[in-house]
Design a protein around this motif. Structure first.
Motif, PDB file in Angstrom:
ATOM      1  N   LEU A 134       0.839  -1.203   0.000  1.00 13.26           N
ATOM      2  CA  LEU A 134       0.000   0.000   0.000  1.00 13.26           C
ATOM      3  C   LEU A 134       0.875   1.255   0.000  1.00 13.26           C
ATOM      4  N   LEU A 135       1.926   1.230   0.786  1.00  8.75           N
ATOM      5  CA  LEU A 135       2.839   2.363   0.824  1.00  8.75           C
ATOM      6  C   LEU A 135       3.550   2.558  -0.509  1.00  8.75           C
ATOM      7  N   LEU A 136       3.967   1.468  -1.147  1.00 11.03           N
ATOM      8  CA  LEU A 136       4.621   1.585  -2.454  1.00 11.03           C
ATOM      9  C   LEU A 136       3.657   2.141  -3.506  1.00 11.03           C
ATOM     10  N   VAL A 137       2.412   1.698  -3.471  1.00  7.19           N
ATOM     11  CA  VAL A 137       1.411   2.235  -4.399  1.00  7.19           C
ATOM     12  C   VAL A 137       1.227   3.732  -4.157  1.00  7.19           C
ATOM     13  N   ALA A 138       1.117   4.126  -2.895  1.00  6.87           N
ATOM     14  CA  ALA A 138       0.961   5.552  -2.579  1.00  6.87           C
ATOM     15  C   ALA A 138       2.160   6.355  -3.070  1.00  6.87           C
ATOM     16  N   MET A 139       3.359   5.808  -2.884  1.00  5.51           N
ATOM     17  CA  MET A 139       4.556   6.490  -3.379  1.00  5.51           C
ATOM     18  C   MET A 139       4.481   6.705  -4.882  1.00  5.51           C
ATOM     19  N   GLU A 140       4.106   5.644  -5.593  1.00  3.92           N
ATOM     20  CA  GLU A 140       4.051   5.771  -7.056  1.00  3.92           C
ATOM     21  C   GLU A 140       2.995   6.792  -7.474  1.00  3.92           C
ATOM     22  N   LEU A 141       1.847   6.767  -6.817  1.00  2.03           N
ATOM     23  CA  LEU A 141       0.794   7.730  -7.150  1.00  2.03           C
ATOM     24  C   LEU A 141       1.212   9.164  -6.842  1.00  2.03           C
ATOM     25  N   LEU A 142       2.098   9.316  -5.855  1.00  3.13           N
ATOM     26  CA  LEU A 142       2.594  10.645  -5.494  1.00  3.13           C
ATOM     27  C   LEU A 142       3.795  11.073  -6.341  1.00  3.13           C
ATOM     28  N   GLY A 143       4.214  10.200  -7.258  1.00  2.00           N
ATOM     29  CA  GLY A 143       5.259  10.587  -8.191  1.00  2.00           C
ATOM     30  C   GLY A 143       6.672  10.143  -7.852  1.00  2.00           C
ATOM     31  N   ALA A 144       6.817   9.126  -7.025  1.00  3.85           N
ATOM     32  CA  ALA A 144       8.163   8.633  -6.693  1.00  3.85           C
ATOM     33  C   ALA A 144       8.893   8.187  -7.945  1.00  3.85           C
ATOM     34  N   LYS A 145      10.177   8.430  -7.970  1.00  2.00           N
ATOM     35  CA  LYS A 145      11.013   7.990  -9.088  1.00  2.00           C
ATOM     36  C   LYS A 145      11.052   6.463  -9.133  1.00  2.00           C
ATOM     37  N   ASP A 146      11.212   5.942 -10.330  1.00  2.04           N
ATOM     38  CA  ASP A 146      11.253   4.492 -10.524  1.00  2.04           C
ATOM     39  C   ASP A 146      12.308   3.820  -9.639  1.00  2.04           C
ATOM     40  N   ALA A 147      13.454   4.457  -9.490  1.00  2.00           N
ATOM     41  CA  ALA A 147      14.541   3.868  -8.700  1.00  2.00           C
ATOM     42  C   ALA A 147      14.109   3.613  -7.260  1.00  2.00           C
ATOM     43  N   TRP A 148      13.412   4.566  -6.656  1.00  2.00           N
ATOM     44  CA  TRP A 148      12.901   4.377  -5.288  1.00  2.00           C
ATOM     45  C   TRP A 148      12.007   3.139  -5.224  1.00  2.00           C
ATOM     46  N   LEU A 149      11.097   3.048  -6.162  1.00  2.00           N
ATOM     47  CA  LEU A 149      10.122   1.959  -6.159  1.00  2.00           C
ATOM     48  C   LEU A 149      10.787   0.610  -6.391  1.00  2.00           C
ATOM     49  N   HIS A 150      11.751   0.566  -7.295  1.00  2.00           N
ATOM     50  CA  HIS A 150      12.452  -0.696  -7.559  1.00  2.00           C
ATOM     51  C   HIS A 150      13.303  -1.124  -6.366  1.00  2.00           C
TER      52      HIS A 150
END
Length: 131
Positions: A66-82
């Protein structure tokens, strides 16, 4: 016609963790059938290990995703998510191997720490970027 997507990175980790959940669940369920333990652990230490291996996954993975999804929706860079997604997967595998005694016990704190750090970092990232 393909619809635009809001998420492109986190679905990968949702899917991989979903696939990882299957053997964790099957190992507990199949052992339950083989051991004729209909409910609980039947005071069987192996059943307890398998239940806790699966249970800990269920207890930690949803909030992390859920936190990763929220990060992506808020515009986190791909590197953070990976980085966080890979850390979560490796952490969950490590923890599972140790708690079910399929791997060395040292993997348990490594796996749990990795998972908690993923949750901490993603939570802080969200707070910093959403405020």
């Amino acid at each position: 016609m393909q619809l635009p997507t809001l998420l492109s990175i986190t679905p990968i980790y949702i899917a991989l963790l979903g696939l990882l959940f299957i053997p964790f669940t099957l190992r507990a369920g199949l052992y339950r059938v083989q051991s004729n333990i209909l409910i609980g652990t039947g005071d069987d230490p192996e059943m307890l290990r398998r239940i806790r291996g699966q249970g800990n996954f269920v207890e930690t993975v949803p909030i992390a995703l859920l936190l990763l999804v929220a990060m992506e929706l808020l515009g986190a860079k791909d590197a953070w998510l990976h980085v966080l997604g890979i850390a979560l997967i490796l952490g969950r595998i490590s923890h599972y191997l140790a708690i079910t005694e399929l791997g060395p016990n040292v993997l348990r704190p490594i796996g749990m720490s990795t998972t908690m750090i993923t949750i901490l970092v993603s939570s802080l990232w969200i707070l910093i970027n959403a405020l």
